[in-house]
Scaffold this active site. Structure first.
Site, PDB file in Angstrom:
ATOM      1  N   ASP A 161       0.841  -1.211   0.000  1.00 44.92           N
ATOM      2  CA  ASP A 161       0.000   0.000   0.000  1.00 44.92           C
ATOM      3  C   ASP A 161       0.869   1.251   0.000  1.00 44.92           C
ATOM      4  O   ASP A 161       0.521   2.257  -0.627  1.00 44.92           O
ATOM      5  CB  ASP A 161      -0.953   0.015   1.199  1.00 44.92           C
ATOM      6  CG  ASP A 161      -1.914   1.201   1.134  1.00 44.92           C
ATOM      7  OD1 ASP A 161      -2.569   1.366   0.074  1.00 44.92           O
ATOM      8  OD2 ASP A 161      -1.987   1.981   2.091  1.00 44.92           O
ATOM      9  N   SER A 183      -6.546  -1.070  -0.213  1.00 47.88           N
ATOM     10  CA  SER A 183      -5.616  -0.133   0.414  1.00 47.88           C
ATOM     11  C   SER A 183      -5.944   0.014   1.897  1.00 47.88           C
ATOM     12  O   SER A 183      -5.078  -0.121   2.768  1.00 47.88           O
ATOM     13  CB  SER A 183      -5.730   1.228  -0.303  1.00 47.88           C
ATOM     14  OG  SER A 183      -5.170   2.259   0.461  1.00 47.88           O
ATOM     15  N   LYS A 187      -3.874  -2.224   5.245  1.00 49.20           N
ATOM     16  CA  LYS A 187      -3.085  -1.630   6.332  1.00 49.20           C
ATOM     17  C   LYS A 187      -3.786  -1.745   7.679  1.00 49.20           C
ATOM     18  O   LYS A 187      -3.140  -1.907   8.708  1.00 49.20           O
ATOM     19  CB  LYS A 187      -2.616  -0.205   6.029  1.00 49.20           C
ATOM     20  CG  LYS A 187      -3.622   0.833   5.683  1.00 49.20           C
ATOM     21  CD  LYS A 187      -2.899   2.165   5.363  1.00 49.20           C
ATOM     22  CE  LYS A 187      -3.869   3.193   4.818  1.00 49.20           C
ATOM     23  NZ  LYS A 187      -4.226   2.975   3.416  1.00 49.20           N
TER      24      LYS A 187
END
Ligand code: URA
Length: 433
Positions: A161, A183, A187
């Site tokens: 990412d 994305s 994370k």
């Protein structure tokens, strides 16, 4: 496998296999696939769409591109919040300390400004000395000591990412559900959380302008998170005007600090209270939303949340005195009022344009390596539905580059629609999923 064959397959609207997605993401993360080929694949996918299987493979590859953290040594629920991106959205700076003060550990990995939207990391870096690039050990240590740690994607956590985020920004491929989902969820799932609260923006300052698109994005992200065994809730919230009264990096940090000092008026504070309350529910600290709101409010009015932020700023190398003296935040050298061109009610604001004005005045970047001017910002006096007279202040601009004033003044005045009749106002929180 050859990258160009996979680009060709996507160009011709065919579905890639999970192995092919893995080849692309691993190759790009290891710098074996160049930006220009990845950019071509991004655009082909953006234009031709991705299937559920492709999206699932993308999320997994991006998640396992780096380490997935665990925090067994912290005996607290670990919960985070993430927004899909808006203008004036500085909620993370309030919610993180508030949730930490209420007994939740918040291991937050955030992003920088993306397109016209602001980024939490850039706002934090308006605090002199604040380091968002902690090592993994430092991140864990700050989290254990403060209940809150705030960093960006690193070479170790969510490295795919880290690279793709920047490339998407430069190739106009941000507002695509599978990319946003991968994305954000890659994370967040790498942080080692038990639960997540998603703030999915909808409206003309969001990447998803239509409610239906925002709802689909919320459903996609919540089902990815729940399939991984996490407690996830998504709020779909209005982004048809900047959130709060300030847009820019240092000025938004200032607004967040004011909120932590107990200024709980207006849409920004309302959203902070609700998102933080949802974090307590997701973390199992509270079961009832009203009780959770009460707990959150107390965390602010008692000063406990502010003290959590102070500890975190100090632990991350920043100057904690910004909490008592906001002049220590980056300051612009010039300020000037921008006035309303006519009398009437504010019936519309081009929210994305407000974000672009701040960006073009130096408050954002055109390329990743650009330096940001943290001091540039706008104080907005008029919200949707407010009545203004011609010549009333619409905004106060804080800036350093005088040569751009006239252009920015004209653009800001044009970004407000002022009409004779008052508009029907939309609720801030449109749905909970
Ligand atoms: N925030 C993210 O982290 N990723 C996106 O793609 C959009 C907003």
């Amino acid at each position: 496998m050859r990258t160009q064959d996979l680009i060709e397959k996507k160009r011709d609207c065919k579905e890639l296999t999970p192995d092919e997605i893995a080849f692309l993401i691993r190759g790009y993360t290891r710098d074996e696939i160049p930006d220009y080929q990845m950019a071509a694949w991004l655009m082909a996918s953006f234009l031709n769409g991705m299937s559920e299987t492709e999206t699932q493979a993308l999320v997994e590859e991006m998640l396992y591109s780096g380490i997935v953290l665990t925090h067994e040594h912290i005996p607290l629920p670990k919960v985070d919040k993430h927004s899909t991106g808006g203008v004036g959205d500085k909620t993370s700076l309030v919610i993180g300390p508030v949730a930490a003060a209420c007994g939740v550990a918040v291991p937050m990995i955030s992003g920088r400004a993306l397109a016209h939207t602001g980024g939490t990391l850039d706002k934090l870096e308006a605090i002199p000395g604040f380091r968002t690039n902690l090592s993994l050990d430092e991140f864990k240590d700050v989290l254990a000591r403060c209940g809150l740690a705030l960093i960006g994607q690193t070479r170790e956590i969510a490295p795919a990412d880290r690279k793709l985020y920047a490339l998407r920004d430069l190739t106009a491929t941000v507002p695509f559900r599978p990319f946003m989902c991968a994305s954000i969820m890659s994370k967040k799932l790498a942080e080692g959380i038990d639960g997540l609260v998603l703030d999915v923006k909808t409206g003309n300052g969001a990447f998803m302008r239509e409610f239906e698109d925002s709802r689909k994005l919320a459903e996609m992200m919540t089902s990815v998170g729940r399939a991984m065994g996490k407690r996830v809730v998504a709020l779909i919230t209005d982004m048809n005007q900047p959130l709060g009264r300030w847009v820019g990096n240092a000025v938004e940090t200032f607004e967040a600090i004011e909120t932590l000092h107990g200024d709980l008026e207006g849409d920004f504070a309302e959203l902070c209270l609700d998102l933080a309350a949802q974090m307590l529910i997701v973390g199992g600290i509270e079961t009832d939303l009203n009780a959770a709101r009460h707990t959150v409010r107390h965390a602010i009015t008692s000063g406990h949340a502010l003290e959590r932020f102070r500890a975190c700023i100090e632990a991350q190398g920043g100057n904690p005195h910004v909490l008592d003296d906001p002049k220590l935040l980056s300051q612009a050298s010039k300020q000037r009022v921008i006035t309303a061109p006519r009398s009437g009610f504010v019936t519309g604001v081009e929210t994305d344009e407000i974000g672009r004005i701040v960006m073009d005045w130096g408050g954002g970047r055109r390329r990743l390596e650009d330096k940001i001017d943290h001091s540039v910002g706008l104080r907005l006096f008029a919200k949707l539905g407010d009545q203004v007279d011609a010549g009333d202040p619409l905004a106060m601009a804080y800036y350093n580059d005088e040569s751009k004033f006239e252009e920015m003044d004209a653009r800001l005045r044009a970004a407000y629609r002022i009409e004779e009749s008052a508009p029907k106002l939309e609720p801030l929180i449109k749905a909970v999923i």
